[in-house]
Write an enzyme that holds these catalytic residues in place. Structure first.
Site, mmCIF file in Angstrom:
data_model
loop_
_atom_site.group_PDB
_atom_site.id
_atom_site.type_symbol
_atom_site.label_atom_id
_atom_site.label_comp_id
_atom_site.label_asym_id
_atom_site.label_seq_id
_atom_site.Cartn_x
_atom_site.Cartn_y
_atom_site.Cartn_z
ATOM 1 N N TYR A 12 86.441 47.838 -24.160
ATOM 2 C CA TYR A 12 86.285 48.761 -25.397
ATOM 3 C C TYR A 12 86.679 49.970 -25.161
ATOM 4 O O TYR A 12 86.523 50.682 -24.059
ATOM 5 C CB TYR A 12 84.445 48.837 -25.255
ATOM 6 N N LYS A 17 56.471 50.467 -5.412
ATOM 7 C CA LYS A 17 56.388 50.472 -6.937
ATOM 8 C C LYS A 17 57.815 50.189 -7.759
ATOM 9 O O LYS A 17 58.893 49.685 -6.888
ATOM 10 C CB LYS A 17 56.250 52.304 -7.086
HETATM 11 C C1 LIG Z 1 58.531 56.721 -4.012
HETATM 12 C C2 LIG Z 1 57.831 57.402 -3.122
HETATM 13 C C3 LIG Z 1 58.008 57.294 -1.689
HETATM 14 C C4 LIG Z 1 59.120 56.512 -1.211
HETATM 15 O O1 LIG Z 1 60.240 57.280 -1.034
HETATM 16 P P1 LIG Z 1 61.677 56.835 -0.569
HETATM 17 O O2 LIG Z 1 62.602 57.851 -0.803
HETATM 18 O O3 LIG Z 1 61.862 55.506 -1.183
HETATM 19 O O4 LIG Z 1 61.424 56.308 0.904
HETATM 20 C C5 LIG Z 1 57.141 58.060 -0.794
HETATM 21 N N1 LIG Z 1 56.239 58.895 -1.132
HETATM 22 C C6 LIG Z 1 55.943 59.073 -2.602
HETATM 23 C C7 LIG Z 1 54.948 59.908 -3.095
HETATM 24 C C8 LIG Z 1 56.773 58.238 -3.570
HETATM 25 O O5 LIG Z 1 56.611 58.571 -4.738
#
Ligand SMILES: *Cc1c(COP(=O)(O)O)cnc(C)c1O
Length: 361
Positions: free
Chosen positions: A254, A34
Site C-alpha cells: 500500500y 490482566k
Molecule cells: C500490570 C500491573 C503490574 C504488573 O506489571 P509488569 O510490569 O507487567 O510486571 C503490577 N502492578 C500493577 C498495579 C499493575 O497494574
C-alpha cells in the site's frame, strides 16, 4: 489449520515464575493475569501457575472468568471495584480489592455484608495515576481498620512509575516515601512489578506483582530477556503463502511505500495487523524464516506482510513457517522496530490467531 498461531510454552512460563521466586525468595507472588494474561490466554495460563500465591487482574469480569474457568486461588482486583453492587460479587467469589479512592471506602462502609473483604490500600507515592494521597493514609487506614466489612489485615501497596530504569532516582524517592508512610503500620506490603523485582530488591516486601517477566519478556530498559534468565513464553508465527520476484524500482504494498533497489524475491507471509502484528513495524523489522532473519519491506497490511528474501528464491518455499517473535527472535526488538513496547504487542493479538499450548522441556 489456522495460519497465524501463538504457541504458548507452559514450561517457559513455569520457569519464569521460578525465576521470580528465586529473585524474591521471601515474598509471596501475586501473578498478574490482566488483559487475557498479556495475550497468552487467561485460564490456560492461570491453570499452569499452581505455584503462585494469588492472581491479580484489572477488571472484575476477568476475575469472574477465572472463577468460571475453575480457578480457586485468591484474586486481587488491581483497580478495585467501580460500583457498590460489585462488593457482593467480590465477597461471594473471594475477590480481594484495591482501595485507591474515597468512593470505594465509602461504599465499603455503607455495605451490608455477611462477611468481610480483604483490602489492599493503594498509596500514590509519585505515579499520580491511582492511589490515595500520602497525607490521607492514616485516615484511610483507620477507617478501613474500623470497617466491619473489611478484613483485619489491611495490605498496603504502591506502584513505581520508572522502575524499568534502574538509574532513575525517582524510584528511590517513591520507595522512601512509602517506607516512611507505612513504618507505623504492621501490615503486609506490596510494591514491586516485574521491573522493580529485578532492579530493586529492597522493594520486594511481603508480596510482589510480576506481570511481563512471567511471560518471559524483559521489563528492563535496553535489556533482552535472555540477559535476565527469562524465557519467552509466546512464539507468534504464520506461513509463507507466496514467493515472487520483484524488479529493481518496483514498489511493494500500500502506498508504494518501499521500492526494490535491486532485483530480488519477496516472501508473502499470512499475518498482518488483523492478527495483531504491528502496522507501524518499519522497513527492516526482522522476520525469521528457516532460522534466517529477513527484513520486512513495505507496509504491513491487514492480512499479510512482505519480506525481502534476496536473490535466491529457493531459500524460502510456500508453506514455510515464519516467526514474528519468540525464543529465537526477541519481541523487545520487534517492539523497538514498531516504536512501541512488548506489552502492547502481546495485548494486541486478535481473536483470529489460534492458540497452541505446549510443554517443551
Ligand atoms: C500490570 C500491573 C503490574 C504488573 O506489571 P509488569 O510490569 O507487567 O510486571 C503490577 N502492578 C500493577 C498495579 C499493575 O497494574
Amino acid at each position: 489449520m489456522a495460519l497465524a498461531t501463538a504457541t504458548i510454552d507452559f514450561c517457559a512460563l513455569r520457569a519464569n515464575l521460578a525465576r521470580v521466586k528465586s529473585l524474591a525468595p521471601d515474598s509471596q507472588v501475586m501473578a498478574v493475569l490482566k488483559a487475557n494474561a498479556y495475550g497468552h490466554g487467561l485460564v490456560p495460563i492461570a491453570q499452569q501457575l499452581a505455584d503462585a500465591d494469588a492472581f491479580a487482574v484489572a477488571r472484575i469480569e476477568e476475575a469472574l472468568a477465572l472463577r468460571t474457568g475453575g480457578i480457586t486461588k485468591p484474586i486481587v482486583l488491581l483497580e478495585g471495584f467501580f460500583k457498590a453492587s460489585d462488593i457482593e460479587i467480590m465477597l461471594a467469589n473471594n475477590f480481594q480489592t484495591v482501595v485507591h479512592d474515597e468512593y470505594q471506602l465509602e461504599a465499603l462502609e455503607q455495605a451490608q455484608l455477611a462477611g468481610a473483604i480483604k483490602v489492599w490500600l493503594k498509596v500514590d507515592t509519585g505515579m499520580h495515576r491511582l492511589g490515595i494521597n500520602p497525607e490521607s493514609i492514616n485516615t484511610f487506614y483507620r477507617r478501613l481498620k474500623d470497617c466491619p466489612y473489611v478484613q483485619d489485615e489491611v495490605n498496603l501497596m504502591t506502584h513505581f512509575a520508572c522502575a524499568d530504569d534502574n538509574q532513575d532516582a525517582y524510584n528511590e524517592a517513591q520507595l522512601q516515601l512509602f517506607q516512611t508512610l507505612v513504618a507505623d503500620k504492621p501490615e503486609p506490603l506490596c510494591l514491586a512489578n516485574s521491573a522493580a523485582i529485578i532492579n530493586y530488591p529492597q522493594s520486594h516486601g511481603d508480596w510482589v506483582r510480576p506481570g511481563l517477566m512471567m511471560y518471559g519478556v524483559s521489563p528492563v530498559k535496553n535489556t533482552f530477556s535472555a540477559q535476565l534468565q527469562l524465557t519467552p513464553v509466546m512464539t507468534l508465527s504464520s506461513e509463507v503463502i507466496a514467493v515472487r520476484p520483484v524488479r529493481q524500482g518496483e514498489p511493494v504494498g500500500y502506498g508504494g511505500h518501499w521500492r526494490a533497489d535491486k532485483d530480488t524475491y519477496l516472501a508473502v507471509v499470512a499475518i498482518g495487523y488483523g492478527d495483531g502484528y504491528p502496522r507501524h513495524a518499519q522497513n527492516g523489522t526482522p522476520v525469521l524464516i528457516n532460522a534466517q532473519r529477513y527484513p520486512l519491506v513495505g507496509r504491513v497490511s491487514m492480512d499479510m506482510i512482505t519480506v525481502d528474501i534476496g536473490p535466491d528464491p529457493s531459500a524460502v518455499a510456500v508453506g514455510d513457517e515464519a516467526i514474528m517473535w519468540g525464543r529465537e527472535l526477541a519481541i523487545e526488538e520487534i517492539a523497538a522496530c514498531a516504536d512501541t513496547i512488548a506489552y502492547e504487542l502481546l495485548c494486541n493479538i486478535t481473536p483470529r490467531v489460534s492458540y497452541q499450548y505446549i510443554a517443551s522441556s
